[in-house]
Write an enzyme that holds these catalytic residues in place. Structure first.
Site, PDB file in Angstrom:
ATOM      1  N   LYS A   1       0.840  -1.209   0.000  1.00  0.00           N
ATOM      2  CA  LYS A   1       0.000   0.000   0.000  1.00  0.00           C
ATOM      3  C   LYS A   1       0.877   1.261   0.000  1.00  0.00           C
ATOM      4  O   LYS A   1       0.663   2.172  -0.792  1.00  0.00           O
ATOM      5  CB  LYS A   1      -0.933   0.031   1.229  1.00  0.00           C
ATOM      6  CG  LYS A   1      -1.860  -1.165   1.333  1.00  0.00           C
ATOM      7  CD  LYS A   1      -2.757  -1.088   2.558  1.00  0.00           C
ATOM      8  CE  LYS A   1      -2.055  -1.130   3.895  1.00  0.00           C
ATOM      9  NZ  LYS A   1      -1.353  -2.391   4.197  1.00  0.00           N
TER      10      LYS A   1
ATOM     11  N   ARG B   1      -9.820   0.936   8.209  1.00  0.00           N
ATOM     12  CA  ARG B   1      -9.485  -0.460   8.527  1.00  0.00           C
ATOM     13  C   ARG B   1     -10.563  -1.164   9.318  1.00  0.00           C
ATOM     14  O   ARG B   1     -10.420  -2.347   9.628  1.00  0.00           O
ATOM     15  CB  ARG B   1      -8.244  -0.503   9.417  1.00  0.00           C
ATOM     16  CG  ARG B   1      -6.988  -0.219   8.700  1.00  0.00           C
ATOM     17  CD  ARG B   1      -5.828  -0.508   9.626  1.00  0.00           C
ATOM     18  NE  ARG B   1      -4.735   0.287   9.205  1.00  0.00           N
ATOM     19  CZ  ARG B   1      -3.529  -0.178   8.947  1.00  0.00           C
ATOM     20  NH1 ARG B   1      -3.245  -1.439   9.125  1.00  0.00           N
ATOM     21  NH2 ARG B   1      -2.586   0.621   8.543  1.00  0.00           N
TER      22      ARG B   1
ATOM     23  N   ARG C   1      11.866  -6.148   5.435  1.00  0.00           N
ATOM     24  CA  ARG C   1      11.774  -4.702   5.203  1.00  0.00           C
ATOM     25  C   ARG C   1      12.706  -3.931   6.134  1.00  0.00           C
ATOM     26  O   ARG C   1      12.840  -4.243   7.309  1.00  0.00           O
ATOM     27  CB  ARG C   1      10.337  -4.228   5.435  1.00  0.00           C
ATOM     28  CG  ARG C   1      10.228  -2.698   5.393  1.00  0.00           C
ATOM     29  CD  ARG C   1       8.830  -2.206   5.295  1.00  0.00           C
ATOM     30  NE  ARG C   1       7.973  -2.682   6.368  1.00  0.00           N
ATOM     31  CZ  ARG C   1       6.672  -2.442   6.419  1.00  0.00           C
ATOM     32  NH1 ARG C   1       6.089  -1.748   5.457  1.00  0.00           N
ATOM     33  NH2 ARG C   1       5.947  -2.891   7.414  1.00  0.00           N
TER      34      ARG C   1
ATOM     35  N   ARG D   1      11.298  -1.935  11.472  1.00  0.00           N
ATOM     36  CA  ARG D   1      10.177  -1.442  12.280  1.00  0.00           C
ATOM     37  C   ARG D   1       9.926  -2.404  13.438  1.00  0.00           C
ATOM     38  O   ARG D   1      10.012  -3.616  13.255  1.00  0.00           O
ATOM     39  CB  ARG D   1       8.905  -1.364  11.406  1.00  0.00           C
ATOM     40  CG  ARG D   1       8.738  -0.026  10.722  1.00  0.00           C
ATOM     41  CD  ARG D   1       7.628   0.032   9.718  1.00  0.00           C
ATOM     42  NE  ARG D   1       6.346  -0.537  10.119  1.00  0.00           N
ATOM     43  CZ  ARG D   1       5.235  -0.437   9.400  1.00  0.00           C
ATOM     44  NH1 ARG D   1       5.252   0.235   8.250  1.00  0.00           N
ATOM     45  NH2 ARG D   1       4.112  -0.974   9.803  1.00  0.00           N
TER      46      ARG D   1
ATOM     47  N   ARG E   1      -0.542  -9.010  13.225  1.00  0.00           N
ATOM     48  CA  ARG E   1      -1.086  -7.978  12.327  1.00  0.00           C
ATOM     49  C   ARG E   1      -1.921  -8.613  11.217  1.00  0.00           C
ATOM     50  O   ARG E   1      -2.979  -8.093  10.844  1.00  0.00           O
ATOM     51  CB  ARG E   1       0.054  -7.155  11.718  1.00  0.00           C
ATOM     52  CG  ARG E   1       0.697  -6.214  12.731  1.00  0.00           C
ATOM     53  CD  ARG E   1       2.066  -5.747  12.273  1.00  0.00           C
ATOM     54  NE  ARG E   1       2.037  -4.982  11.057  1.00  0.00           N
ATOM     55  CZ  ARG E   1       3.100  -4.811  10.246  1.00  0.00           C
ATOM     56  NH1 ARG E   1       4.258  -5.377  10.556  1.00  0.00           N
ATOM     57  NH2 ARG E   1       3.013  -4.094   9.163  1.00  0.00           N
TER      58      ARG E   1
HETATM   59  P1  AP5 Z   1       4.857  -1.603   1.902  1.00  0.00           P
HETATM   60  O1  AP5 Z   1       4.589  -0.805   0.681  1.00  0.00           O
HETATM   61  O2  AP5 Z   1       5.458  -0.922   3.069  1.00  0.00           O
HETATM   62  O3  AP5 Z   1       3.520  -2.391   2.318  1.00  0.00           O
HETATM   63  P2  AP5 Z   1       2.265  -1.879   3.146  1.00  0.00           P
HETATM   64  O4  AP5 Z   1       1.070  -2.577   2.585  1.00  0.00           O
HETATM   65  O5  AP5 Z   1       2.244  -0.387   3.206  1.00  0.00           O
HETATM   66  O6  AP5 Z   1       2.627  -2.521   4.550  1.00  0.00           O
HETATM   67  P3  AP5 Z   1       2.643  -1.896   6.004  1.00  0.00           P
HETATM   68  O7  AP5 Z   1       3.375  -2.899   6.841  1.00  0.00           O
HETATM   69  O8  AP5 Z   1       3.153  -0.503   6.028  1.00  0.00           O
HETATM   70  O9  AP5 Z   1       1.113  -1.905   6.284  1.00  0.00           O
HETATM   71  P4  AP5 Z   1       0.382  -1.936   7.615  1.00  0.00           P
HETATM   72  O10 AP5 Z   1      -0.988  -1.719   7.161  1.00  0.00           O
HETATM   73  O11 AP5 Z   1       0.595  -3.141   8.458  1.00  0.00           O
HETATM   74  O12 AP5 Z   1       1.119  -0.801   8.460  1.00  0.00           O
HETATM   75  P5  AP5 Z   1       0.835   0.744   8.683  1.00  0.00           P
HETATM   76  O13 AP5 Z   1       2.130   1.403   8.650  1.00  0.00           O
HETATM   77  O14 AP5 Z   1      -0.239   1.240   7.821  1.00  0.00           O
HETATM   78  O15 AP5 Z   1       5.769  -2.855   1.472  1.00  0.00           O
HETATM   79  C1  AP5 Z   1       6.245  -3.772   2.433  1.00  0.00           C
HETATM   80  C2  AP5 Z   1       7.581  -4.384   1.946  1.00  0.00           C
HETATM   81  O16 AP5 Z   1       7.340  -5.126   0.748  1.00  0.00           O
HETATM   82  C3  AP5 Z   1       8.663  -3.340   1.592  1.00  0.00           C
HETATM   83  O17 AP5 Z   1       9.920  -3.865   1.959  1.00  0.00           O
HETATM   84  C4  AP5 Z   1       8.567  -3.207   0.051  1.00  0.00           C
HETATM   85  O18 AP5 Z   1       9.788  -2.858  -0.528  1.00  0.00           O
HETATM   86  C5  AP5 Z   1       8.124  -4.613  -0.337  1.00  0.00           C
HETATM   87  N1  AP5 Z   1       7.254  -4.616  -1.538  1.00  0.00           N
HETATM   88  C6  AP5 Z   1       6.185  -3.801  -1.769  1.00  0.00           C
HETATM   89  N2  AP5 Z   1       5.594  -4.111  -2.935  1.00  0.00           N
HETATM   90  C7  AP5 Z   1       6.285  -5.165  -3.443  1.00  0.00           C
HETATM   91  C8  AP5 Z   1       6.158  -5.944  -4.649  1.00  0.00           C
HETATM   92  N3  AP5 Z   1       5.178  -5.704  -5.541  1.00  0.00           N
HETATM   93  N4  AP5 Z   1       7.047  -6.956  -4.854  1.00  0.00           N
HETATM   94  C9  AP5 Z   1       8.027  -7.211  -3.939  1.00  0.00           C
HETATM   95  N5  AP5 Z   1       8.213  -6.492  -2.795  1.00  0.00           N
HETATM   96  C10 AP5 Z   1       7.347  -5.485  -2.549  1.00  0.00           C
HETATM   97  O19 AP5 Z   1       0.259   0.709  10.187  1.00  0.00           O
HETATM   98  C11 AP5 Z   1       1.086   0.344  11.254  1.00  0.00           C
HETATM   99  C12 AP5 Z   1       0.266   0.248  12.530  1.00  0.00           C
HETATM  100  O20 AP5 Z   1      -0.330   1.540  12.824  1.00  0.00           O
HETATM  101  C13 AP5 Z   1      -0.935  -0.709  12.494  1.00  0.00           C
HETATM  102  O21 AP5 Z   1      -0.549  -2.047  12.792  1.00  0.00           O
HETATM  103  C14 AP5 Z   1      -1.818  -0.101  13.601  1.00  0.00           C
HETATM  104  O22 AP5 Z   1      -1.333  -0.400  14.873  1.00  0.00           O
HETATM  105  C15 AP5 Z   1      -1.634   1.385  13.363  1.00  0.00           C
HETATM  106  N6  AP5 Z   1      -2.626   1.924  12.403  1.00  0.00           N
HETATM  107  C16 AP5 Z   1      -2.348   2.474  11.184  1.00  0.00           C
HETATM  108  N7  AP5 Z   1      -3.485   2.850  10.570  1.00  0.00           N
HETATM  109  C17 AP5 Z   1      -4.500   2.514  11.417  1.00  0.00           C
HETATM  110  C18 AP5 Z   1      -5.911   2.617  11.318  1.00  0.00           C
HETATM  111  N8  AP5 Z   1      -6.508   3.149  10.233  1.00  0.00           N
HETATM  112  N9  AP5 Z   1      -6.646   2.182  12.355  1.00  0.00           N
HETATM  113  C19 AP5 Z   1      -6.065   1.662  13.473  1.00  0.00           C
HETATM  114  N10 AP5 Z   1      -4.729   1.519  13.612  1.00  0.00           N
HETATM  115  C20 AP5 Z   1      -3.955   1.936  12.591  1.00  0.00           C
END
Ligand code: AP5
Length: 216
Positions: free
Chosen positions: A13, A88, A127, A160, A171
């Protein structure tokens, strides 16, 4: 355009949102990035959010909805938004619908990024993120030129806290229970499209671009 990117942790994402922002000029609204900034700055919100984030649980809806509303009311959101990691939960999805209806900027499209479970775990456990500019890397598929150092700004890279394997499993489970039902919610609104995000980063973006430009 008001674009929602849905998908499990590691679906890409954040990676795709950054490319969409460069190409289409939208505002990138990542609740994860906003929370991490608050944690790093030691704000009261950051202090409240940290325990949830480090254990892989969701931060309570009312805290998240408040920061999203403040951003959407600001001037930067006028040009259109790509939502990364929000909504979410059912409560967040309904809150966003009400707010965007009030602002007369309804959601244009919801894209579900689909990747198999094994690949998600590999992506997240490998990552690394820049401590300076936040640029994402991967130890195998996207390594920096010099190990542990950001190509863009020279700051050290780190893992992270929530990318430890047991927290990754939590997660993924939380996503399955609390966020997957949104696929049905947006499917009923006829706004949902699915994209195979198990391919390379560039290939996935090409598919997204075609979709956003109305080509499929
Ligand atoms: P990346 O692009 O970072 O993937 P992502 O889907 O953004 O994954 P996240 O881990 O950031 O998502 P998340 O939803 O768990 O965490 P968030 O930060 O939003 O890619 C991941 C890896 O894969 C990278 O190394 C990249 O290079 C690689 N990659 C990407 N695409 C690829 C491809 N096509 N091929 C190969 N490799 C690839 O949230 C963190 C925490 O915050 C949550 O757990 C929660 O506690 C809190 N939080 C955030 N938003 C909310 C909400 N709305 N409500 C409640 N709590 C929330």
């Amino acid at each position: 355009m008001q674009l929602v990117l849905l998908g499990p942790p590691g679906a890409g994402k954040g990676t795709q949102a950054k490319m969409i922002v460069e190409h289409f000029g939208l505002l990138h609204l990542s609740t994860g990035d906003m929370l991490r900034k608050n944690v790093a700055a030691g704000t009261p919100l950051g202090a409240q959010a940290r325990t949830y984030m480090d254990s892989g649980q969701y931060v309570p809806d009312q805290l998240i909805n408040a920061i999203v509303e403040a951003t959407l009311l600001g001037p930067d959101a006028q040009r259109g938004v790509v939502f990364d990691g929000y909504p979410r939960t059912g409560n967040q999805a309904q809150t966003l619908d009400k707010l965007l209806t009030r602002l007369q900027r309804p959601i244009t499209l919801v894209v579900a990024l689909e990747v198999n479970l094994e690949d998600l775990v590999k992506r997240l456990s490998g990552r690394r993120v820049c401590t300076g500019c936040g640029a994402p890397y991967h130890v195998k598929t996207m390594p920096p030129l010099q190990a542990g150092v950001c190509d863009a700004c020279g700051s050290p890279l780190e893992q992270r806290p929530d990318d430890q394997e047991d927290t990754i499993r939590t997660r993924l489970d939380v996503y399955h229970r609390q966020t997957e039902p949104l696929l049905d919610y947006y499917g009923k609104q006829r706004k949902l499209r699915r994209v195979d995000a198990g391919q390379g980063i560039e290939r996935t973006f090409e598919n997204l671009q075609r979709l956003l430009e109305g080509g499929q």
